[in-house]
Design a protein around this motif. Structure first.
Motif, PDB file in Angstrom:
ATOM      1  N   ILE A   1     -10.209   9.270  -2.564  1.00 47.95           N
ATOM      2  CA  ILE A   1     -11.492   9.871  -2.934  1.00 47.95           C
ATOM      3  C   ILE A   1     -11.781  11.155  -2.156  1.00 47.95           C
ATOM      4  O   ILE A   1     -12.266  12.140  -2.744  1.00 47.95           O
ATOM      5  N   PRO A   2     -11.464  11.243  -0.857  1.00 46.11           N
ATOM      6  CA  PRO A   2     -11.728  12.498  -0.138  1.00 46.11           C
ATOM      7  C   PRO A   2     -10.922  13.697  -0.663  1.00 46.11           C
ATOM      8  O   PRO A   2     -11.232  14.836  -0.314  1.00 46.11           O
ATOM      9  N   TYR A   3      -9.928  13.442  -1.500  1.00 44.54           N
ATOM     10  CA  TYR A   3      -9.055  14.522  -1.982  1.00 44.54           C
ATOM     11  C   TYR A   3      -9.330  14.914  -3.437  1.00 44.54           C
ATOM     12  O   TYR A   3      -8.560  15.680  -4.026  1.00 44.54           O
ATOM     13  N   LEU A   4     -10.422  14.423  -4.003  1.00 44.65           N
ATOM     14  CA  LEU A   4     -10.706  14.748  -5.404  1.00 44.65           C
ATOM     15  C   LEU A   4     -10.880  16.243  -5.628  1.00 44.65           C
ATOM     16  O   LEU A   4     -10.435  16.788  -6.647  1.00 44.65           O
ATOM     17  N   GLN A   5     -11.542  16.914  -4.698  1.00 43.68           N
ATOM     18  CA  GLN A   5     -11.751  18.354  -4.849  1.00 43.68           C
ATOM     19  C   GLN A   5     -10.432  19.114  -4.780  1.00 43.68           C
ATOM     20  O   GLN A   5     -10.220  20.090  -5.513  1.00 43.68           O
ATOM     21  N   GLN A   6      -9.531  18.665  -3.930  1.00 40.44           N
ATOM     22  CA  GLN A   6      -8.257  19.365  -3.729  1.00 40.44           C
ATOM     23  C   GLN A   6      -7.317  19.203  -4.917  1.00 40.44           C
ATOM     24  O   GLN A   6      -6.507  20.094  -5.196  1.00 40.44           O
ATOM     25  N   PHE A   7      -7.451  18.081  -5.641  1.00 40.07           N
ATOM     26  CA  PHE A   7      -6.519  17.795  -6.732  1.00 40.07           C
ATOM     27  C   PHE A   7      -7.277  17.552  -8.049  1.00 40.07           C
ATOM     28  O   PHE A   7      -7.683  16.419  -8.348  1.00 40.07           O
ATOM     29  N   PRO A   8      -7.477  18.594  -8.851  1.00 45.34           N
ATOM     30  CA  PRO A   8      -8.234  18.460 -10.102  1.00 45.34           C
ATOM     31  C   PRO A   8      -7.606  17.521 -11.124  1.00 45.34           C
ATOM     32  O   PRO A   8      -8.305  17.047 -12.021  1.00 45.34           O
ATOM     33  N   HIS A   9      -6.308  17.253 -11.006  1.00 45.63           N
ATOM     34  CA  HIS A   9      -5.667  16.346 -11.953  1.00 45.63           C
ATOM     35  C   HIS A   9      -5.757  14.882 -11.504  1.00 45.63           C
ATOM     36  O   HIS A   9      -5.163  14.004 -12.128  1.00 45.63           O
ATOM     37  N   LEU A  10      -6.511  14.634 -10.439  1.00 44.78           N
ATOM     38  CA  LEU A  10      -6.627  13.291  -9.880  1.00 44.78           C
ATOM     39  C   LEU A  10      -7.827  12.549 -10.461  1.00 44.78           C
ATOM     40  O   LEU A  10      -8.926  13.108 -10.576  1.00 44.78           O
ATOM     41  N   ALA A  11      -7.620  11.305 -10.836  1.00 41.00           N
ATOM     42  CA  ALA A  11      -8.704  10.423 -11.274  1.00 41.00           C
ATOM     43  C   ALA A  11      -8.535   9.079 -10.571  1.00 41.00           C
ATOM     44  O   ALA A  11      -7.417   8.548 -10.492  1.00 41.00           O
ATOM     45  N   ILE A  12      -9.629   8.532 -10.054  1.00 40.17           N
ATOM     46  CA  ILE A  12      -9.593   7.287  -9.293  1.00 40.17           C
ATOM     47  C   ILE A  12     -10.490   6.263  -9.972  1.00 40.17           C
ATOM     48  O   ILE A  12     -11.636   6.565 -10.328  1.00 40.17           O
ATOM     49  N   ILE A  13      -9.959   5.066 -10.146  1.00 41.20           N
ATOM     50  CA  ILE A  13     -10.702   3.985 -10.787  1.00 41.20           C
ATOM     51  C   ILE A  13     -11.045   2.922  -9.745  1.00 41.20           C
ATOM     52  O   ILE A  13     -10.195   2.501  -8.969  1.00 41.20           O
ATOM     53  N   ARG A  14     -12.303   2.520  -9.728  1.00 34.40           N
ATOM     54  CA  ARG A  14     -12.782   1.467  -8.839  1.00 34.40           C
ATOM     55  C   ARG A  14     -13.459   0.371  -9.675  1.00 34.40           C
ATOM     56  O   ARG A  14     -13.843   0.602 -10.812  1.00 34.40           O
TER      57      ARG A  14
ATOM     58  N   LEU B   1       0.819  -1.207   0.000  1.00 36.98           N
ATOM     59  CA  LEU B   1       0.000   0.000   0.000  1.00 36.98           C
ATOM     60  C   LEU B   1       0.856   1.261   0.000  1.00 36.98           C
ATOM     61  O   LEU B   1       1.904   1.317   0.641  1.00 36.98           O
ATOM     62  N   ILE B   2       0.393   2.253  -0.715  1.00 39.54           N
ATOM     63  CA  ILE B   2       0.875   3.622  -0.529  1.00 39.54           C
ATOM     64  C   ILE B   2      -0.118   4.277   0.423  1.00 39.54           C
ATOM     65  O   ILE B   2      -1.325   4.300   0.155  1.00 39.54           O
ATOM     66  N   SER B   3       0.349   4.789   1.537  1.00 41.62           N
ATOM     67  CA  SER B   3      -0.549   5.374   2.525  1.00 41.62           C
ATOM     68  C   SER B   3      -1.192   6.650   1.978  1.00 41.62           C
ATOM     69  O   SER B   3      -0.713   7.243   0.999  1.00 41.62           O
ATOM     70  N   GLN B   4      -2.268   7.055   2.605  1.00 41.60           N
ATOM     71  CA  GLN B   4      -2.947   8.282   2.172  1.00 41.60           C
ATOM     72  C   GLN B   4      -2.018   9.491   2.291  1.00 41.60           C
ATOM     73  O   GLN B   4      -1.973  10.354   1.407  1.00 41.60           O
ATOM     74  N   GLN B   5      -1.247   9.540   3.367  1.00 43.56           N
ATOM     75  CA  GLN B   5      -0.312  10.652   3.554  1.00 43.56           C
ATOM     76  C   GLN B   5       0.737  10.686   2.450  1.00 43.56           C
ATOM     77  O   GLN B   5       1.064  11.750   1.911  1.00 43.56           O
ATOM     78  N   GLU B   6       1.260   9.511   2.097  1.00 48.19           N
ATOM     79  CA  GLU B   6       2.248   9.437   1.017  1.00 48.19           C
ATOM     80  C   GLU B   6       1.631   9.811  -0.329  1.00 48.19           C
ATOM     81  O   GLU B   6       2.244  10.514  -1.146  1.00 48.19           O
ATOM     82  N   MET B   7       0.385   9.361  -0.549  1.00 43.65           N
ATOM     83  CA  MET B   7      -0.265   9.656  -1.813  1.00 43.65           C
ATOM     84  C   MET B   7      -0.582  11.137  -1.944  1.00 43.65           C
ATOM     85  O   MET B   7      -0.546  11.699  -3.057  1.00 43.65           O
ATOM     86  N   VAL B   8      -0.898  11.780  -0.847  1.00 44.19           N
ATOM     87  CA  VAL B   8      -1.126  13.236  -0.880  1.00 44.19           C
ATOM     88  C   VAL B   8       0.145  13.961  -1.314  1.00 44.19           C
ATOM     89  O   VAL B   8       0.090  14.935  -2.082  1.00 44.19           O
ATOM     90  N   GLN B   9       1.293  13.496  -0.837  1.00 41.52           N
ATOM     91  CA  GLN B   9       2.563  14.089  -1.282  1.00 41.52           C
ATOM     92  C   GLN B   9       2.734  13.935  -2.794  1.00 41.52           C
ATOM     93  O   GLN B   9       3.132  14.882  -3.481  1.00 41.52           O
ATOM     94  N   ILE B  10       2.437  12.751  -3.290  1.00 38.49           N
ATOM     95  CA  ILE B  10       2.549  12.497  -4.731  1.00 38.49           C
ATOM     96  C   ILE B  10       1.555  13.373  -5.496  1.00 38.49           C
ATOM     97  O   ILE B  10       1.904  13.993  -6.511  1.00 38.49           O
ATOM     98  N   ALA B  11       0.326  13.432  -5.012  1.00 36.71           N
ATOM     99  CA  ALA B  11      -0.710  14.227  -5.681  1.00 36.71           C
ATOM    100  C   ALA B  11      -0.364  15.712  -5.686  1.00 36.71           C
ATOM    101  O   ALA B  11      -0.620  16.411  -6.674  1.00 36.71           O
TER     102      ALA B  11
END
Length: 361
Positions: free
Chosen positions: A201-214, A162-172
């Motif tokens: 998903i909670p960070y979609l608004q903060q990062f417009p270049h983010l897309a999540i696939i489920r 897993l990439i943690s949420q905190q780590e992914m926020v850094q990447i985003a």
């Protein structure tokens, strides 16, 4: 060399035939599908709606999109449904037209096939760091300043890390700063009971270049129906994906499945109960073999390395058990394997077969 042909788990029929076995005689550990099977609620819904087969599916899938949007507390415009997650991966590759893409290695092969025309930069994961991805992704982004898109599988397949949420926020954050599309495939995220603390998903608004696939495929055991969805707050990206998609790509029963499965709390809770017990049982059993180096799993599959020269897939197949060789993943050798977590009886059969193989009998 780029990957041009698909090779996945679950495709064991041909190999079984080579060894004089029928498909029914083989216990399949190669496909990471919920062993609880198709939910009873979905079987009942399909049976009750068989007459809908004479009608075309609803072209805009408004009810389906509305249910997914409601579940994730998003707007309908933020939801793009697809014929499985793979269709959406290929779709976003076409829409973004990325010329230089960062991928993990190893990871799910379809990303590389989807971005076939792009230059691929690999974040090479290693056993020395237990295949952890965050630091190498950030380091690669710092080094490669002209990346157009980053495509990450979280949890990663086949390693389960897993990439943690905190780590992914850094990447985003770094991707947003550089106008880089960040595509995160969360196909296995539903198997994490606390997935809201890991999902982006909670960070979609903060990062417009983010897309999540489920995907519904794995958790609800419906790979034959093909149903996935993409979430983004990027209106231009969402509209482009909706405009380019082929009409009626989602069949009627997949449409119905997406509208009801989030409400099947009994099935969802049974899945978490099964996985909590069986993942630990199988992990502990596998770690008991000195011939294996086993990586602690996060979801419904376990990744390990065989420490001796042996074709373990072949040895197990003649005993009626099929496991996933990871030899065709970039960066992995033929001694890496992945197994799904299944029922107690099935998991016990796998452990018993391994005991026989390693004892030389």
């Amino acid at each position: 060399m780029k990957i041009t042909a698909a090779s996945h788990g679950g495709n064991y029929n041909e190999l079984a035939k080579k060894h004089g076995l029928t498909k029914e005689m083989v216990l399949d550990f190669s496909a990471n599908i919920n062993p609880l099977g198709v939910p009873a609620s979905l079987k009942q819904t399909i049976t009750a709606n068989l007459d809908q087969l004479v009608e075309y599916p609803e072209p805009d899938y408004l009810a389906l999109r509305a249910r997914i949007a409601s579940f994730h507390q998003l707007d309908l415009a933020n939801v793009i449904p697809g014929n499985g997650a793979t269709e959406l991966i290929f779709g976003i590759a076409k829409v973004t037209k990325a010329q230089k893409v960062l991928l993990l290695a190893p990871t799910f092969a379809e990303y590389e096939r989807a971005f076939f025309d792009a230059e691929i930069v690999y974040a090479e994961l290693t056993n020395e760091t237990h295949f952890a991805a965050a630091k190498i992704v950030l380091a690669t982004l710092e080094r490669e300043t002209d990346i157009d898109a980053v495509c990450l599988c979280n949890p990663n397949n086949p390693t389960g890390q897993l990439i943690s949420q905190q780590e992914m926020v850094q990447i985003a954050s770094l991707c947003e700063k550089r106008n880089i599309y960040l595509i995160i495939d969360e196909a296995f995220m539903d198997f994490l009971e606390d997935n809201e603390t890991i999902s982006m998903i909670p960070y979609l608004q903060q990062f417009p270049h983010l897309a999540i696939i489920r995907a519904f495929t794995k958790f609800f055991a419906i790979p034959g129906l093909r149903l996935g969805y993409l979430l983004t707050k990027n209106d231009l990206l969402a509209e482009a994906l909706l405009q380019m998609r082929e009409p009626w790509s989602i069949n009627t029963f997949a449409d119905l499945a997406g509208q009801i499965l989030f409400d099947d709390t009994d099935y969802i809770n049974q899945t978490y109960s099964w996985l909590s017990a069986e993942r630990e049982f199988l992990y502990e059993g596998l770690t008991g073999f000195p011939e294996l180096t086993v990586y602690r799993p996060s979801v419904n599959y376990i990744f390990f390395h065989l420490e001796k020269p042996l074709d373990l897939r072949k040895e197990l197949l003649v005993k009626g058990i099929f496991i996933r060789s990871c030899a065709n993943y970039r960066g992995l050798s033929e001694n890496y394997y992945r197994v799904a977590v299944k029922s107690r009886d099935d998991n016990s059969q796998l452990l018993s077969a391994l005991e026989v193989v390693f004892s030389g009998n």
